[in-house]
Write an enzyme that holds these catalytic residues in place. Structure first.
Site: not given
Lengths: 322, 322
Positions: A104, A131, A185, A188, A199, A203
């Site tokens: 990105k 994206v 998992g 994060e 994030d 995007k």
């Protein structure tokens, strides 16, 4: 994926891909102009054992020396600066290689510059996997929506926050939903990049810049994360037949400028984006000629990201279904 | 639409469209190699007053004589035979013209033949507006889904039945919902083509043939219409949190053959197709590389059908966003 599709490539496109170089951060680098052995690459922890030719210095030396037509870039990126990936992308284009990125950073921070750099050299710069993990958004813009004017965008683009909000809708607290994902998992250890909307903002900046001709950076997106939402907020929306999502929106204001916003919003049940559960993602594109067009995708996987880069490579080479 | 986009065409694509001929069923035919005057065409009831050159006989004479690069076909069609539209399409390709159709008949009945005919002559045969009124489905297949294996399709493709079922969900009887649409002019006086699932079956045959390599005709689709559904059925589904839709499905059976079915089905609330109200439409494409990808569209309009033909023409000419 290249191995899986080798037969199709040969039969339908008369094409064979040869991987002539791989560079990694912690597993070395290798170039072999005759093509690296895929199985050997996957089996080793140190690619340098497979390298043929002059010793390689750093990644820029690799980019200059690798005898590739197309470089596929998917390195680590600092979401505040888009580096070092953006410099790798510049170097790849300056070295005369077509460029595919799943990263990105370079698109959010340097889309205009890299597109110009590519065009000046007769090269292509494609980035489908940035994206919605390989779902066709950018290729739609290039061909299927040609001449359509994109008037607005609405999207659910971050899977961590969407998964947390989905679980909160089932009665979990924010903390419990986050801890569950961290244990699995899928979130994060430091989730702030997702939770605070960075994030999603990066995007959205990509989409606003590529589809609406904006020149936004992620920091220019009006951004509110989901930390402020309580279980009570979520349940109150649910009782009203609505659902909270971290909604990404871009639109043109009365002066024609593109505005962009990431914030929790209550969506009504008839909104196609309202029912995207867990790690699903979706985008509604408003155009002057097609009304509202929505693209929705079931949860992402490394394979779908790989596919986005695979199809970018084919499209760069001008391939279409026969 | 050509007039609306003239400035964009010139500026972004260096292109101008000239309409050099129009043939209609009841308003005459005209050819003018210098380009017909759009306003004069719209103002007249008899195009033959604008015709320049040799007298025209029938539509086949028109196809042979019109000095066009691309023919756009949107004539009346018999849904049981695909005629006369399929013969017009054959004639256009044989006359050396690229072909765009918004007509389901030729694609459902002769997709393979027309595609081969076009390929043999170095011509293109595109048909974006046949399904979901110009929404990008076929262009997706050609470029954005290149190399992806389509494993299954699920769609809501007929607006009349979807509108009736939506209204029945609000408490109306089948008869009342149908009468309402007929009064508004959105359902035909003889609605059997929609109600009995023929329109959905023809669209599903097109999608199964083009996206899954099937060789189905509409009569080969297992087809059940919506007449058998009562208001009680609809409400029972609603109470269970589900919704009745006229669902189109195609899949590969254990022998690898493509099977296709149109029938009422109860969709759960987490199905992206479940919330398509009224005249909206949608398609979920299951592939080996992207999981489930859904394309949803707000209600259709003549403008979106026109746009599908417009963008087909640009794509035939090899145009992409710069």
């Amino acid at each position: 994926l290249i191995d899986d599709k080798a037969e199709w490539l040969q039969k339908e496109q008369g094409l064979a891909f040869s991987i002539v170089g791989i560079a990694t951060r912690s597993h070395g680098m290798a170039i072999n102009a005759q093509g690296l052995d895929h199985a050997a690459c996957l089996a080793t922890n140190d690619l340098s054992s497979l390298h043929l030719g002059e010793p390689l210095g750093d990644i820029f030396a690799f980019i200059a020396q690798v005898p590739a037509q197309v470089i596929l870039e998917g390195t680590w990126v600092n979401p505040q600066t888009g580096q070092p990936a953006t410099d790798y992308c510049r170097a790849a284009l300056r070295a005369g290689k077509h460029l595919v990125t799943a990263n990105k950073g370079p698109v959010a921070f340097a889309h205009g510059e890299l597109t110009t750099l590519a065009a000046e050299r007769g090269l292509k710069f494609f980035y489908e996997s940035t994206v919605m993990d390989g779902a066709p958004i950018h290729s739609l813009r290039r061909t299927a929506l040609l001449g359509a004017e994109v008037q607005g965008l609405r999207g659910i683009l971050n899977s961590t926050t969407n998964s947390i909000l989905s679980r909160m809708g089932e009665g979990l607290s924010f903390e419990a939903a986050l801890a569950e994902m961290q244990a699995a998992g899928t979130a994060e250890a430091d989730p702030s990049n997702d939770i605070e909307g960075w994030d999603a903002a990066i995007k959205l900046a990509i989409l606003a810049n590529t589809m609406m001709g904006a020149d936004l950076r992620p920091a220019g997106v009006d951004r509110t994360g989901i930390r402020g939402l309580s279980a009570e907020d979520i349940l109150a929306a649910k009782h009203a037949g609505e659902v909270y999502k971290l909604l990404c929106e871009a639109w043109r204001d009365s002066s024609g400028r593109v505005q962009a916003k990431v914030a929790p919003a209550r969506l009504s049940a008839d909104d196609p984006l309202a029912h995207l559960g867990g790690a699903s993602s979706g985008l509604t594109i408003q155009t002057d000629v097609l009304g509202g067009l929505s693209i929705l995708k079931t949860p992402s996987s490394p394979r779908s990201t790989a596919y986005g880069m695979f199809v970018d490579t084919l499209n760069i080479l001008g391939r279409q279904q026969r």
